[in-house]
Structure formats: structure tokens, C-alpha cells
Design an enzyme around this catalytic site. Structure first.
Site, PDB file in Angstrom:
ATOM      1  N   GLU A 181      -0.910 -70.084  11.392  1.00 12.43           N
ATOM      2  CA  GLU A 181      -0.188 -68.813  11.539  1.00 12.43           C
ATOM      3  C   GLU A 181       1.122 -69.056  12.291  1.00 12.43           C
ATOM      4  O   GLU A 181       1.160 -69.842  13.228  1.00 12.43           O
ATOM      5  CB  GLU A 181      -1.062 -67.856  12.363  1.00 12.43           C
ATOM      6  CG  GLU A 181      -0.393 -66.537  12.679  1.00 12.43           C
ATOM      7  CD  GLU A 181      -1.201 -65.702  13.662  1.00 12.43           C
ATOM      8  OE1 GLU A 181      -2.165 -65.055  13.236  1.00 12.43           O
ATOM      9  OE2 GLU A 181      -0.860 -65.699  14.861  1.00 12.43           O
ATOM     10  N   PRO A 207       7.368 -64.656  13.375  1.00  9.07           N
ATOM     11  CA  PRO A 207       8.785 -64.623  13.007  1.00  9.07           C
ATOM     12  C   PRO A 207       9.626 -64.891  14.260  1.00  9.07           C
ATOM     13  O   PRO A 207       9.190 -64.571  15.362  1.00  9.07           O
ATOM     14  CB  PRO A 207       9.014 -63.195  12.506  1.00  9.07           C
ATOM     15  CG  PRO A 207       7.674 -62.571  12.378  1.00  9.07           C
ATOM     16  CD  PRO A 207       6.720 -63.346  13.225  1.00  9.07           C
ATOM     17  N   HIS A 237       1.496 -60.791   7.185  1.00 14.05           N
ATOM     18  CA  HIS A 237       0.601 -59.767   7.725  1.00 14.05           C
ATOM     19  C   HIS A 237       1.294 -58.415   7.518  1.00 14.05           C
ATOM     20  O   HIS A 237       2.513 -58.331   7.509  1.00 14.05           O
ATOM     21  CB  HIS A 237       0.373 -59.962   9.226  1.00 14.05           C
ATOM     22  CG  HIS A 237      -0.249 -61.283   9.586  1.00 14.05           C
ATOM     23  ND1 HIS A 237      -0.769 -61.535  10.835  1.00 14.05           N
ATOM     24  CD2 HIS A 237      -0.429 -62.421   8.870  1.00 14.05           C
ATOM     25  CE1 HIS A 237      -1.248 -62.768  10.871  1.00 14.05           C
ATOM     26  NE2 HIS A 237      -1.045 -63.333   9.690  1.00 14.05           N
ATOM     27  N   GLY A 296      -3.309 -53.229  13.490  1.00 16.32           N
ATOM     28  CA  GLY A 296      -2.343 -53.398  14.580  1.00 16.32           C
ATOM     29  C   GLY A 296      -2.902 -52.776  15.844  1.00 16.32           C
ATOM     30  O   GLY A 296      -3.912 -52.072  15.820  1.00 16.32           O
ATOM     31  N   ALA A 320     -14.577 -51.437  19.400  1.00 18.53           N
ATOM     32  CA  ALA A 320     -15.775 -51.098  18.603  1.00 18.53           C
ATOM     33  C   ALA A 320     -16.864 -50.481  19.470  1.00 18.53           C
ATOM     34  O   ALA A 320     -17.034 -50.851  20.634  1.00 18.53           O
ATOM     35  CB  ALA A 320     -16.305 -52.355  17.925  1.00 18.53           C
ATOM     36  N   GLN A 346     -10.881 -63.530  14.348  1.00 20.81           N
ATOM     37  CA  GLN A 346     -10.237 -63.605  15.652  1.00 20.81           C
ATOM     38  C   GLN A 346     -10.567 -64.964  16.263  1.00 20.81           C
ATOM     39  O   GLN A 346     -11.589 -65.576  15.912  1.00 20.81           O
ATOM     40  CB  GLN A 346     -10.803 -62.470  16.531  1.00 20.81           C
ATOM     41  CG  GLN A 346     -10.163 -62.325  17.877  1.00 20.81           C
ATOM     42  CD  GLN A 346      -8.660 -62.126  17.776  1.00 20.81           C
ATOM     43  OE1 GLN A 346      -7.934 -63.102  17.579  1.00 20.81           O
ATOM     44  NE2 GLN A 346      -8.212 -60.894  17.889  1.00 20.81           N
ATOM     45  N   TYR A 368      -4.058 -70.659  15.128  1.00 16.79           N
ATOM     46  CA  TYR A 368      -3.046 -69.774  15.715  1.00 16.79           C
ATOM     47  C   TYR A 368      -2.089 -70.658  16.500  1.00 16.79           C
ATOM     48  O   TYR A 368      -2.486 -71.263  17.493  1.00 16.79           O
ATOM     49  CB  TYR A 368      -3.719 -68.781  16.670  1.00 16.79           C
ATOM     50  CG  TYR A 368      -4.629 -67.826  15.952  1.00 16.79           C
ATOM     51  CD1 TYR A 368      -4.104 -66.796  15.187  1.00 16.79           C
ATOM     52  CD2 TYR A 368      -6.014 -67.967  16.009  1.00 16.79           C
ATOM     53  CE1 TYR A 368      -4.934 -65.916  14.510  1.00 16.79           C
ATOM     54  CE2 TYR A 368      -6.847 -67.088  15.335  1.00 16.79           C
ATOM     55  CZ  TYR A 368      -6.296 -66.076  14.586  1.00 16.79           C
ATOM     56  OH  TYR A 368      -7.124 -65.209  13.914  1.00 16.79           O
TER      57      TYR A 368
HETATM   58  P1  FAD Z   1      -9.676 -52.146  11.921  1.00  9.33           P
HETATM   59  O1  FAD Z   1     -10.400 -52.863  10.874  1.00  9.33           O
HETATM   60  O2  FAD Z   1      -9.106 -50.815  11.604  1.00  9.33           O
HETATM   61  O3  FAD Z   1     -10.653 -52.026  13.175  1.00  9.33           O
HETATM   62  C1  FAD Z   1     -10.165 -51.525  14.416  1.00  9.33           C
HETATM   63  C2  FAD Z   1     -11.312 -50.874  15.200  1.00  9.33           C
HETATM   64  O4  FAD Z   1     -11.721 -49.669  14.542  1.00  9.33           O
HETATM   65  C3  FAD Z   1     -12.581 -51.718  15.308  1.00  9.33           C
HETATM   66  O5  FAD Z   1     -13.128 -51.481  16.570  1.00  9.33           O
HETATM   67  C4  FAD Z   1     -13.489 -51.201  14.194  1.00  9.33           C
HETATM   68  O6  FAD Z   1     -14.863 -51.347  14.533  1.00  9.33           O
HETATM   69  C5  FAD Z   1     -13.083 -49.728  14.125  1.00  9.33           C
HETATM   70  N1  FAD Z   1     -13.089 -49.198  12.766  1.00  9.33           N
HETATM   71  C6  FAD Z   1     -12.720 -49.836  11.633  1.00  9.33           C
HETATM   72  N2  FAD Z   1     -12.797 -49.005  10.575  1.00  9.33           N
HETATM   73  C7  FAD Z   1     -13.219 -47.812  11.048  1.00  9.33           C
HETATM   74  C8  FAD Z   1     -13.480 -46.556  10.454  1.00  9.33           C
HETATM   75  N3  FAD Z   1     -13.346 -46.370   9.135  1.00  9.33           N
HETATM   76  N4  FAD Z   1     -13.893 -45.527  11.249  1.00  9.33           N
HETATM   77  C9  FAD Z   1     -14.050 -45.704  12.580  1.00  9.33           C
HETATM   78  N5  FAD Z   1     -13.821 -46.886  13.203  1.00  9.33           N
HETATM   79  C10 FAD Z   1     -13.409 -47.926  12.453  1.00  9.33           C
HETATM   80  N6  FAD Z   1      -1.886 -57.492  15.167  1.00  9.33           N
HETATM   81  C11 FAD Z   1      -0.571 -57.254  14.920  1.00  9.33           C
HETATM   82  O7  FAD Z   1      -0.002 -56.293  15.452  1.00  9.33           O
HETATM   83  N7  FAD Z   1       0.154 -58.083  14.094  1.00  9.33           N
HETATM   84  C12 FAD Z   1      -0.411 -59.154  13.474  1.00  9.33           C
HETATM   85  O8  FAD Z   1       0.278 -59.869  12.746  1.00  9.33           O
HETATM   86  C13 FAD Z   1      -1.793 -59.423  13.719  1.00  9.33           C
HETATM   87  N8  FAD Z   1      -2.415 -60.457  13.098  1.00  9.33           N
HETATM   88  C14 FAD Z   1      -3.776 -60.640  13.256  1.00  9.33           C
HETATM   89  C15 FAD Z   1      -4.428 -61.672  12.547  1.00  9.33           C
HETATM   90  C16 FAD Z   1      -5.798 -61.862  12.687  1.00  9.33           C
HETATM   91  C17 FAD Z   1      -6.475 -62.936  11.882  1.00  9.33           C
HETATM   92  C18 FAD Z   1      -6.544 -61.050  13.590  1.00  9.33           C
HETATM   93  C19 FAD Z   1      -8.012 -61.278  13.787  1.00  9.33           C
HETATM   94  C20 FAD Z   1      -5.906 -60.039  14.310  1.00  9.33           C
HETATM   95  C21 FAD Z   1      -4.528 -59.800  14.143  1.00  9.33           C
HETATM   96  N9  FAD Z   1      -3.858 -58.781  14.807  1.00  9.33           N
HETATM   97  C22 FAD Z   1      -2.510 -58.551  14.581  1.00  9.33           C
HETATM   98  C23 FAD Z   1      -4.571 -57.923  15.767  1.00  9.33           C
HETATM   99  C24 FAD Z   1      -5.142 -56.659  15.115  1.00  9.33           C
HETATM  100  O9  FAD Z   1      -4.109 -55.839  14.629  1.00  9.33           O
HETATM  101  C25 FAD Z   1      -5.936 -55.941  16.197  1.00  9.33           C
HETATM  102  O10 FAD Z   1      -7.087 -56.666  16.540  1.00  9.33           O
HETATM  103  C26 FAD Z   1      -6.246 -54.479  15.925  1.00  9.33           C
HETATM  104  O11 FAD Z   1      -6.628 -53.882  17.147  1.00  9.33           O
HETATM  105  C27 FAD Z   1      -7.365 -54.243  14.919  1.00  9.33           C
HETATM  106  O12 FAD Z   1      -6.972 -54.549  13.652  1.00  9.33           O
HETATM  107  P2  FAD Z   1      -8.024 -54.523  12.422  1.00  9.33           P
HETATM  108  O13 FAD Z   1      -7.233 -54.735  11.211  1.00  9.33           O
HETATM  109  O14 FAD Z   1      -9.168 -55.404  12.701  1.00  9.33           O
HETATM  110  O15 FAD Z   1      -8.470 -52.977  12.523  1.00  9.33           O
END
Ligand code: FAD
Length: 321
Positions: A21, A24, A97, A128, A189, A213, A305
Site C-alpha cells: 500500500e 499519495p 481506495h 473511512g 463494532a 487490518q 502497509y
Molecule cells: P464499515 O464496513 O462500514 O464498518 C465500520 C463499522 O460499522 C464497523 O464497526 C462495522 O461493524 C459497522 N457496520 C458495518 N456495516 C454496518 C451496517 N450495515 N449497520 C450497522 N453497522 C455496520 N481509511 C481511510 O480513510 N482511507 C484509506 O485509504 C483507508 N484504507 C484502509 C485499508 C484497509 C485494508 C483497512 C483495513 C482500513 C483502511 N482504512 C482507510 C480505515 C477504514 O476506513 C476505517 O477502519 C473505518 O473506520 C471503517 O471502514 P470500513 O470500510 O471497514 O467500514
């Protein structure tokens, strides 16, 4: 080629590929530092490179009269542009992303259309984090609260459906969608079980693989994979690894990423806490040992990472790929 296909090929040939990863560059910086790092990592034949997406942050400045001036700025813009530039220059698949934070559905659609035109057909769909200073994630008024809705929008676009309800019978996009998974549970979560069910929702909505993660204890990853399989998540799960680089990270990584630091790693780092180089080496060696075990377990890709620094990732790649 789609990253999903590359992963499936690695699985079929029982090989483990390297991937990393990148961030930018900071606004105003050119591509030189980034390309120097990529030049050094290309000999290890990465399956793909991902490029992070950074939402706007709040910048505060004190005026001469003592009052505070606030600006909303983006420190690292340009994810789609830099992803395209890397793909053109190196001929490697690049996964930009894309985040829900700060974006309306229309903004997201525009970004996806740009990506499609630029030949970027892989995307990592994320929610995010919360905006600076806000305790919880607040969605854009015309955007999404969770990554699953972003996955649904991308999957709909692949079927020719746009956010205004228009349906295009001609050109369809072909995005291969990745999502994030959390071996030690996401920080917001309610429970490990609900977190896993929401991960399954993202897969059911169209995600083709999961990138995890960071974690320092492989047992957490193996347990996570077993729990995913038990509830019917069958897509590839790519472990995300970060070599620990400073003694301070013993505290900040668990705070930010909710990851457990194994006692053996913590003890060794603490014993050498005043020697920066020794700490970096301990972290790198730990990541090499983790990588070896994951490779032996047959993971198709090891995803690193880099946090913008290549030297420790190069050492790991030299040892393994
Ligand atoms: P979600 O899948 O939406 O989950 C977020 C929370 O909501 C979790 O606690 C989940 O249990 C809960 N949830 C999910 N769906 C629902 C639903 N339908 N109803 C109720 N609760 C729900 N962040 C950045 O800003 N930029 C990046 O480039 C970036 N890259 C990343 C790359 C990787 C590989 C990883 C693991 C993380 C990255 N992150 C990045 C961090 C990420 O944006 C954060 O961890 C963020 O808080 C959660 O993103 P998510 O897509 O997992 O969210």
C-alpha cells in the site's frame, strides 16, 4: 487483469504474491519520492499496489489577535490520478481506495467514472474514519454511513445502473471490489459477531476479496479466517501486515488500529527502546517471521502497509519473495 483473478491464480498455483500500500504524496510534493520507493519494490513483482484515500481534515491557525482560524483542507489529494500514473508507468495493477467519508453518491460516481476511463478497474471500498475532532463517523448528507452501501453502488454501476436511476444498456464498468476486514474487530463494532455479519453483508453485496487490518499475532488472523469461513464468507482473505518501526508504536498502533501487540514483541522492543535502529530491526524481523508462517499456511498474497517508507518492506521482500 482484475486483482481477484491474480489472487485466484496465486491460489491455484500455490504461490504467495507480494503487494503493498502507498500513500499519495502530501499536497505540493511531486511523485519523485514515491517512484523512488516503487522502483526499489518492483523487483519483487508485486501482484498489485493499493493507494490510500485521505479525506479532508480541519486545520487550525491562531491569528495575531489570538482568535482561531479554521480551514478544511485535503493534505493528500490525488488518489485516482496517482493510481493511474503508477499503473501507466509500471504496468502493474493498482487498487485505488475509495471512501464514503465526505462524499455524496454523485461524487463517488464521478470518481468511479474517472477510474473507469483511466483503466483502473480495481477498487478498495471503505467507509473511512470520523472527521477530525468528531467522536463518531458522520456521513455526507447525500452519502453513506457504511462501506456496504458503497459496495452496492459500485456493483450497481457494474450492471449499468447510475445514482440518478438511469440505466445504461451499453458500456458497463467492470470493477473488482475489495473491502476491509478486522481480525481483532473494528473499533466501533458492537461485537465480534456483528462485525463479521457486516463483513459478510459487504461480500454478499459484491466484494470479491478482503484485505485485513494490520495485526501482529498470526493466531488472530487464523481465527478470523476460520470464523469467516464458518459463517459462509468464501472469498480470499488477504492478510495486511505492518512492520513495527518505533517504540512509540507499541502504544499508538493499538490505540488507532485496535490490534494486540504480543508480549514477546513488546518486551523485545522495550528492552531496546532507546536504540531506534534496533527497534526498527526487531519490528522488521517480527514481520518476516509472521510472513513466513502465513506463507507456509498458503495465503495467496501478503499485503504490506508501507506508510510511505520502503526500507523495511524491502528487507521483508528480500527475505521472502
Ligand atoms: P464499515 O464496513 O462500514 O464498518 C465500520 C463499522 O460499522 C464497523 O464497526 C462495522 O461493524 C459497522 N457496520 C458495518 N456495516 C454496518 C451496517 N450495515 N449497520 C450497522 N453497522 C455496520 N481509511 C481511510 O480513510 N482511507 C484509506 O485509504 C483507508 N484504507 C484502509 C485499508 C484497509 C485494508 C483497512 C483495513 C482500513 C483502511 N482504512 C482507510 C480505515 C477504514 O476506513 C476505517 O477502519 C473505518 O473506520 C471503517 O471502514 P470500513 O470500510 O471497514 O467500514
Amino acid at each position: 487483469m482484475s486483482v481477484t483473478q491474480l489472487i485466484r491464480e496465486a491460489e491455484a498455483s500455490h504461490t504467495t504474491r507480494f503487494a503493498f500500500e502507498l500513500l499519495p504524496p502530501l499536497k505540493g510534493a511531486g511523485m519523485e519520492e514515491l517512484t523512488t520507493n516503487i522502483d526499489r519494490l518492483m523487483p519483487y513483482d508485486p501482484a498489485y499496489i493499493t493507494v490510500t484515500y485521505h479525506r479532508e481534515v480541519l486545520k487550525e491557525r491562531q491569528r495575531a489577535d489570538g482568535t482561531i482560524e479554521r480551514h478544511v483542507v485535503r493534505r493528500r489529494p490525488g488518489t485516482v490520478g496517482i493510481a493511474s500514473a503508477i499503473r501507466q508507468r509500471y504496468g502493474v495493477e493498482v487498487v485505488p481506495h475509495l471512501i464514503c467519508g465526505g462524499h455524496s453518491r454523485a461524487d463517488i460516481e464521478d470518481a468511479l467514472i474517472d477510474m473507469d476511463f483511466l483503466g483502473l478497474h480495481n477498487v478498495l471500498a471503505l467507509r473511512g474514519d470520523a472527521f477530525t475532532g468528531e467522536p463518531t463517523f458522520r456521513p455526507h448528507p447525500e452519502g453513506y454511513s457504511h462501506a456496504v452501501d458503497l459496495v452496492r453502488q459500485i456493483a450497481a454501476m457494474n450492471r449499468g445502473e447510475f445514482v440518478d436511476g438511469e440505466v445504461d444498456e451499453g458500456h458497463h464498468t467492470n470493477f473488482s471490489i475489495a473491502v476491509a476486514g478486522y481480525p481483532e474487530m473494528h473499533g466501533d463494532a458492537l461485537s465480534a459477531e456483528s462485525d463479521l455479519q457486516f463483513l459478510k453483508e459487504k461480500v454478499d453485496a459484491g466484494a470479491e476479496y478482503i484485505i485485513t487490518q494490520l495485526f501482529f499475532d498470526n493466531a488472530k488472523f487464523f481465527d478470523f479466517v476460520a470464523r469467516c469461513r464458518a459463517i459462509g464468507i468464501t472469498v480470499p482473505i488477504i492478510p495486511g501486515l505492518k512492520p513495527l518501526a518505533t517504540a512509540r508504536q507499541l502504544t499508538i498502533l493499538p490505540e488507532i488500529f485496535h490490534c494486540h501487540i504480543p508480549d514477546a514483541l513488546r518486551r523485545e522492543v522495550e528492552q531496546h527502546a532507546t536504540d531506534k535502529r534496533a527497534v526498527r530491526q526487531i519490528g522488521t524481523e517480527w514481520a518476516i517471521a509472521q510472513s513466513r508462517e502465513l506463507k507456509d499456511a498458503g495465503v495467496p498474497v501478503l499485503h504490506y502497509y508501507s506508510m510511505g517508507k520502503a526500507d523495511n518492506i524491502i528487507r521483508i521482500a528480500e527475505a521472502l519473495f
